[in-house]
Scaffold this motif. Structure first.
Motif, short mmCIF file in Angstrom:
data_model
loop_
_atom_site.label_atom_id
_atom_site.label_comp_id
_atom_site.label_asym_id
_atom_site.label_seq_id
_atom_site.Cartn_x
_atom_site.Cartn_y
_atom_site.Cartn_z
N LEU A 1 0.83 -1.20 0.00
CA LEU A 1 0.00 0.00 0.00
C LEU A 1 0.86 1.26 0.00
O LEU A 1 0.54 2.25 -0.67
N LEU A 2 1.96 1.21 0.75
CA LEU A 2 2.89 2.35 0.75
C LEU A 2 3.50 2.54 -0.64
O LEU A 2 3.64 3.67 -1.11
N LYS A 3 3.84 1.46 -1.28
CA LYS A 3 4.43 1.54 -2.62
C LYS A 3 3.43 2.16 -3.60
O LYS A 3 3.81 2.97 -4.45
N ASP A 4 2.17 1.78 -3.49
CA ASP A 4 1.14 2.35 -4.35
C ASP A 4 1.01 3.86 -4.12
O ASP A 4 0.90 4.64 -5.07
N ARG A 5 1.04 4.27 -2.86
CA ARG A 5 0.96 5.70 -2.53
C ARG A 5 2.19 6.45 -3.06
O ARG A 5 2.07 7.57 -3.57
N LEU A 6 3.36 5.82 -2.96
CA LEU A 6 4.58 6.42 -3.51
C LEU A 6 4.45 6.63 -5.01
O LEU A 6 4.86 7.67 -5.54
N SER A 7 3.86 5.68 -5.69
CA SER A 7 3.67 5.80 -7.14
C SER A 7 2.72 6.96 -7.47
O SER A 7 2.96 7.71 -8.42
N GLN A 8 1.67 7.10 -6.67
CA GLN A 8 0.73 8.20 -6.89
C GLN A 8 1.43 9.55 -6.71
O GLN A 8 1.23 10.47 -7.51
N LEU A 9 2.22 9.66 -5.66
CA LEU A 9 2.93 10.91 -5.40
C LEU A 9 3.95 11.19 -6.50
O LEU A 9 4.13 12.34 -6.92
N GLU A 10 4.62 10.16 -6.96
CA GLU A 10 5.61 10.33 -8.01
C GLU A 10 4.94 10.83 -9.29
O GLU A 10 5.48 11.69 -10.00
N ASP A 11 3.75 10.32 -9.58
CA ASP A 11 3.00 10.78 -10.75
C ASP A 11 2.64 12.27 -10.63
O ASP A 11 2.63 12.99 -11.62
N LYS A 12 2.35 12.72 -9.41
CA LYS A 12 2.03 14.13 -9.20
C LYS A 12 3.27 15.01 -9.37
O LYS A 12 3.17 16.14 -9.83
N MET A 13 4.43 14.49 -8.98
CA MET A 13 5.66 15.29 -9.05
C MET A 13 6.16 15.43 -10.50
O MET A 13 6.72 16.45 -10.85
N ILE A 14 5.95 14.40 -11.29
CA ILE A 14 6.45 14.42 -12.68
C ILE A 14 5.30 14.90 -13.57
O ILE A 14 4.27 14.25 -13.68
N PRO A 15 5.48 16.05 -14.21
CA PRO A 15 4.41 16.59 -15.05
C PRO A 15 4.19 15.75 -16.30
O PRO A 15 5.12 15.12 -16.82
N ASP A 16 2.96 15.74 -16.78
CA ASP A 16 2.64 15.05 -18.01
C ASP A 16 3.17 15.89 -19.18
O ASP A 16 2.88 17.07 -19.29
N ILE A 17 3.93 15.27 -20.04
CA ILE A 17 4.48 15.96 -21.20
C ILE A 17 3.90 15.28 -22.45
O ILE A 17 4.06 14.08 -22.66
N ILE A 18 3.24 16.08 -23.22
CA ILE A 18 2.66 15.56 -24.45
C ILE A 18 3.72 15.67 -25.54
O ILE A 18 4.17 16.76 -25.89
#
Length: 67
Positions: free
Chosen positions: A49-66
């Motif tokens: 569960l912690l790993k899943d939360r880490l992945s969510q936070l990492e997605d927020k930190m890295i902007p989506d680049i089209i």
């Protein structure tokens, strides 16, 4: 996203990453001491569960680049 939000996310990420490492060490110690398998399984689930939360936070930190 503001700088303050970015800082808060990075702080939470660092905290959870340390907690994830602590769970890993605890699980390895429990396995070495032949503790209750059910308790080990619960710890592994919490770690996941912690790993899943880490992945969510990492997605927020890295902007989506089209591209």
């Amino acid at each position: 996203m503001s700088d303050q939000e970015q800082t808060e996310i990075r702080l939470e990420f660092a905290k959870l990453k340390q907690e994830h490492a602590d769970f890993d060490a605890a699980i390895n110690a429990m396995i070495a001491m032949a503790c209750d398998p059910l308790q080990i399984q619960r710890m592994k689930k919490k770690k996941l569960l912690l790993k899943d939360r880490l992945s969510q936070l990492e997605d927020k930190m890295i902007p989506d680049i089209i591209a």
